[in-house]
Motif scaffolding. Structure first.
Motif, mmCIF file in Angstrom:
data_model
loop_
_atom_site.group_PDB
_atom_site.id
_atom_site.type_symbol
_atom_site.label_atom_id
_atom_site.label_comp_id
_atom_site.label_asym_id
_atom_site.label_seq_id
_atom_site.Cartn_x
_atom_site.Cartn_y
_atom_site.Cartn_z
ATOM 1 N N ILE A 352 0.848 -1.197 0.000
ATOM 2 C CA ILE A 352 0.000 0.000 0.000
ATOM 3 C C ILE A 352 0.881 1.244 0.000
ATOM 4 O O ILE A 352 1.823 1.339 0.789
ATOM 5 N N GLN A 353 0.560 2.165 -0.886
ATOM 6 C CA GLN A 353 1.303 3.426 -0.976
ATOM 7 C C GLN A 353 0.414 4.570 -0.520
ATOM 8 O O GLN A 353 -0.732 4.700 -0.952
ATOM 9 N N LEU A 354 0.955 5.411 0.360
ATOM 10 C CA LEU A 354 0.232 6.568 0.853
ATOM 11 C C LEU A 354 0.473 7.775 -0.053
ATOM 12 O O LEU A 354 1.345 7.749 -0.929
ATOM 13 N N THR A 355 -0.280 8.819 0.172
ATOM 14 C CA THR A 355 -0.195 10.005 -0.672
ATOM 15 C C THR A 355 1.202 10.620 -0.657
ATOM 16 O O THR A 355 1.674 11.139 -1.675
ATOM 17 N N ASP A 356 1.892 10.561 0.479
ATOM 18 C CA ASP A 356 3.228 11.150 0.569
ATOM 19 C C ASP A 356 4.324 10.249 0.009
ATOM 20 O O ASP A 356 5.503 10.573 0.087
ATOM 21 N N GLY A 357 3.932 9.108 -0.572
ATOM 22 C CA GLY A 357 4.881 8.202 -1.189
ATOM 23 C C GLY A 357 5.346 7.064 -0.305
ATOM 24 O O GLY A 357 6.007 6.131 -0.783
ATOM 25 N N THR A 358 5.014 7.096 0.979
ATOM 26 C CA THR A 358 5.385 6.012 1.890
ATOM 27 C C THR A 358 4.756 4.705 1.434
ATOM 28 O O THR A 358 3.585 4.657 1.063
ATOM 29 N N VAL A 359 5.545 3.618 1.473
ATOM 30 C CA VAL A 359 5.071 2.303 1.049
ATOM 31 C C VAL A 359 5.139 1.329 2.226
ATOM 32 O O VAL A 359 6.147 1.264 2.937
ATOM 33 N N HIS A 360 4.058 0.584 2.414
ATOM 34 C CA HIS A 360 4.004 -0.490 3.410
ATOM 35 C C HIS A 360 3.820 -1.802 2.655
ATOM 36 O O HIS A 360 2.873 -1.946 1.876
ATOM 37 N N GLU A 361 4.718 -2.764 2.903
ATOM 38 C CA GLU A 361 4.694 -4.023 2.166
ATOM 39 C C GLU A 361 3.930 -5.102 2.930
ATOM 40 O O GLU A 361 4.058 -5.218 4.156
ATOM 41 N N PHE A 362 3.145 -5.898 2.179
ATOM 42 C CA PHE A 362 2.302 -6.915 2.803
ATOM 43 C C PHE A 362 2.255 -8.197 1.994
ATOM 44 O O PHE A 362 2.480 -8.204 0.778
ATOM 45 N N ASP A 363 1.915 -9.270 2.712
ATOM 46 C CA ASP A 363 1.575 -10.537 2.067
ATOM 47 C C ASP A 363 0.065 -10.648 1.860
ATOM 48 O O ASP A 363 -0.389 -11.309 0.926
ATOM 49 N N LEU A 364 -0.700 -9.991 2.742
ATOM 50 C CA LEU A 364 -2.155 -10.079 2.708
ATOM 51 C C LEU A 364 -2.737 -8.734 3.128
ATOM 52 O O LEU A 364 -2.265 -8.118 4.088
ATOM 53 N N ILE A 365 -3.757 -8.286 2.394
ATOM 54 C CA ILE A 365 -4.465 -7.044 2.741
ATOM 55 C C ILE A 365 -5.923 -7.380 3.033
ATOM 56 O O ILE A 365 -6.585 -8.066 2.247
ATOM 57 N N ILE A 366 -6.414 -6.900 4.160
ATOM 58 C CA ILE A 366 -7.807 -7.103 4.552
ATOM 59 C C ILE A 366 -8.528 -5.762 4.471
ATOM 60 O O ILE A 366 -8.121 -4.796 5.117
ATOM 61 N N LEU A 367 -9.580 -5.728 3.668
ATOM 62 C CA LEU A 367 -10.365 -4.507 3.516
ATOM 63 C C LEU A 367 -11.609 -4.577 4.397
ATOM 64 O O LEU A 367 -12.503 -5.400 4.172
ATOM 65 N N ALA A 368 -11.632 -3.723 5.416
ATOM 66 C CA ALA A 368 -12.823 -3.546 6.242
ATOM 67 C C ALA A 368 -13.377 -2.167 5.911
ATOM 68 O O ALA A 368 -13.488 -1.288 6.764
ATOM 69 N N THR A 369 -13.700 -1.994 4.639
ATOM 70 C CA THR A 369 -13.999 -0.671 4.080
ATOM 71 C C THR A 369 -15.491 -0.362 4.004
ATOM 72 O O THR A 369 -15.882 0.630 3.394
ATOM 73 N N GLY A 370 -16.322 -1.210 4.604
ATOM 74 C CA GLY A 370 -17.725 -0.867 4.746
ATOM 75 C C GLY A 370 -18.600 -1.223 3.558
ATOM 76 O O GLY A 370 -18.218 -1.992 2.675
ATOM 77 N N PHE A 371 -19.777 -0.587 3.536
ATOM 78 C CA PHE A 371 -20.841 -0.966 2.617
ATOM 79 C C PHE A 371 -21.541 0.261 2.040
ATOM 80 O O PHE A 371 -21.498 1.349 2.610
ATOM 81 N N ASP A 372 -22.217 0.045 0.931
ATOM 82 C CA ASP A 372 -23.210 0.986 0.428
ATOM 83 C C ASP A 372 -24.490 0.650 1.170
ATOM 84 O O ASP A 372 -25.319 -0.144 0.718
ATOM 85 N N ALA A 373 -24.618 1.227 2.373
ATOM 86 C CA ALA A 373 -25.646 0.786 3.322
ATOM 87 C C ALA A 373 -27.055 1.176 2.888
ATOM 88 O O ALA A 373 -27.271 2.232 2.297
ATOM 89 N N GLY A 374 -27.992 0.315 3.219
ATOM 90 C CA GLY A 374 -29.403 0.617 3.024
ATOM 91 C C GLY A 374 -29.880 0.516 1.590
ATOM 92 O O GLY A 374 -30.884 -0.138 1.299
#
Length: 525
Positions: A352-374
């Motif tokens: 994952i790369q942030l807006t300032d260019g910082t990079v975090h390296e992963f083997d697995l990404i979990i998205l708890a990014t919610g829903f289009d509710a209702g």
């Protein structure tokens, strides 16, 4: 035809069969359960007490199931859903692994033509939607997701097969109720956990005792009390607001806050002081009480700055329950990254790369990014009413319903868990979904007794409900916040409080009055 085989769909199917109707349910999942079929991520569990998150229409059905915890986890909840389906012999009228792709109303015949992804064409008089209010996940939210060389999982589409987490570098995006459950559960298992936090959450500690025979006997003996009480409280839980802020001394207020906090449930939110939803001063005092509790546990100022809310009031967002969640951030293998001021820019092949260019390296990404509710469960289907009008297009301009049960311009479309009813958020779901499906069953019975075949809200009736809903909502602080309650988490979604906030008991009374008066907000033909 019934869409969905979760809490609402199963009970709706049962009721319509009892009325002698030919009815069939269609479910996208491979088995019954709805929310509890799809959300099998690590740590998924109730935050309603198990003995109130139940069907109350049948005493034997209630008493013949025994919960092992106050707040059971997903596998036990799924077993309960299977128990209900088997006890009521519902599977024979459910088609699984089938997604509804379109539903068009034929004005000449007064019937719906519904098509599925498997090539089925269904001709039905009534289209009853029990698709759930949190069932349309926001999955493709970041640029570059397809480029990631590891695995990306959304919490609401977690695989049945075991996901190997041990020894892996894992990133979790999102710290809402779902993200919190995941984070507190997997922190000990993974090699390294990085949490990306944007909106801080007020959290309450969960107290989750196990239930043996004595506890099970205790709540089963309360069946009649719970059946007669729960549907008439503010939130559809067993507790309700009992204290007025102005009638209490500062010391008494503190004692009530402490007592409800120590209950280890959602009681502080749903049975503390109702004034916190309306009065900014009360909201601030209650919010500061919860902040104080959180700061005591976090200690570290950097963690406090990211995790403790200050820009909105307690209870105006969904309040999560947690178990040692805040303490997770003191672990050596856990890193907290605040992304409020430095958002995630994209997902790249190795992380994952942030807006300032910082990079975090992963083997697995979990998205708890919610829903289009209702709305999402229905706007992802091509639903067309009179004159070919599109529900997705209508709701993209203005989210309107009649009591969350029908929509003007869409005859014989009957809905549960959609906007402008408590079931869109502010309710113990089984309480509200039972009430809504019972109302739908009754209105169909009424129509048949009248010798009519088509029913639809009048424009005037819908206008009146929307006006009442907005007047009630706008008197609260909830509409002044940005959250999925207001649709703020989906770009371009019209801003309106998705859930009716006048109270579950009040909503029920208004629905009963509509029925008792012969459904004056609906036109029949």
């Amino acid at each position: 035809m019934v869409l969905g085989a979760g809490v609402a769909g199963l009970y709706q199917l049962h009721q319509l069969r009892e009325q002698g109707l030919r009815v069939r349910a269609y479910e996208a999942g491979s088995d019954v359960g709805g929310t509890w079929h799809w959300n099998r991520y690590p740590g998924a569990r109730f935050d309603s007490e198990a003995y109130i998150y139940q069907y109350l229409f049948c005493e034997d059905l209630y008493k013949d199931w025994s919960w092992t915890q106050r707040f059971p986890d997903q596998p036990e909840i799924e077993r309960w859903m299977h128990y209900v389906a088997d006890r009521l012999d519902l599977r024979r009228d459910i088609q699984f692994s089938t997604t509804i792709s379109s539903a068009h109303f034929d004005e000449d015949r007064g019937r719906w033509t519904i098509r599925t992804d498997r090539g089925d064409t269904i001709d039905t008089q009534f289209f009853i939607t029990c698709g759930g209010m949190l069932s349309a996940p926001l999955e493709n939210v970041f640029e570059g997701q397809d480029s990631f060389r590891g695995e990306i999982l959304h919490t609401s589409r977690w695989p049945k097969e075991k996901v190997e987490l041990a020894g892996k570098r894992v990133g979790v995006v999102g710290i809402g109720a779902t993200g919190i459950q995941v984070i507190q559960t997997i922190a000990e298992e993974v090699a390294h956990l990085t949490v990306f936090a944007r909106t801080p959450q007020y959290v309450l500690p969960m107290k989750n005792p196990t239930y043996g025979r004595s506890e099970q006997t205790w709540y089963k003996r309360r069946f009649e009390e719970l059946r007669d009480t729960i549907p008439h409280t503010f939130s559809g839980f067993e507790y309700d607001f009992e204290h007025a802020w102005a009638d209490c001394t500062p010391q008494q207020r503190r004692e009530i806050l402490e007592q409800t906090y120590q209950d280890g449930s959602l009681k502080l939110w749903l049975a503390g002081f109702a004034e916190m939803f309306f009065d900014e001063q009360v909201s601030e005092e209650v919010s500061e009480f919860v902040r104080e509790k959180m700061r005591e546990r976090l200690k570290d100022q950097q963690l406090i700055d990211i995790l403790v809310p200050t820009h909105y009031g307690f209870g105006t967002h969904r309040v999560p329950l947690e178990t040692n969640y805040l303490e997770v951030y003191h672990r050596d293998n856990v890193e907290l990254v605040g992304v409020r001021d430095n958002p995630i820019a994209r997902i790249i092949p190795h992380g994952i790369q942030l807006t300032d260019g910082t990079v975090h390296e992963f083997d697995l990404i979990i998205l708890a990014t919610g829903f289009d509710a209702g709305t999402g469960a229905l706007t992802r289907i091509d639903i067309r009413g009179r004159n070919g009008r599109s529900l997705a297009e209508d709701w993209s301009r203005d989210i309107r319903t009649t009591m969350g049960l029908m929509v003007h311009g869409y005859p014989n479309l009957l809905t549960t868990a959609v906007p402008l009813a408590p079931s869109a958020a502010l309710c113990n779901m089984t309480t509200c979904l039972q009430q809504q499906t019972e109302w739908i069953t009754d209105v169909i019975r009424h129509l048949r007794e009248q010798g009519k075949s088509v029913i639809e809200p009048t424009e005037e009736g819908e206008d009146a409900w929307v006006a009442h809903h907005d007047e009630t909502a706008n008197a609260t602080l909830v509409t002044k916040t940005h959250s999925w309650y207001m649709g703020s988490n989906v770009d371009g979604k019209p801003r309106r409080l998705l859930s009716y906030i006048g109270g579950v008991g009040t909503y029920r009374k208004k629905c009963e009055e509509e029925a008792a008066a012969g459904y004056p907000s609906l036109q029949k033909s």
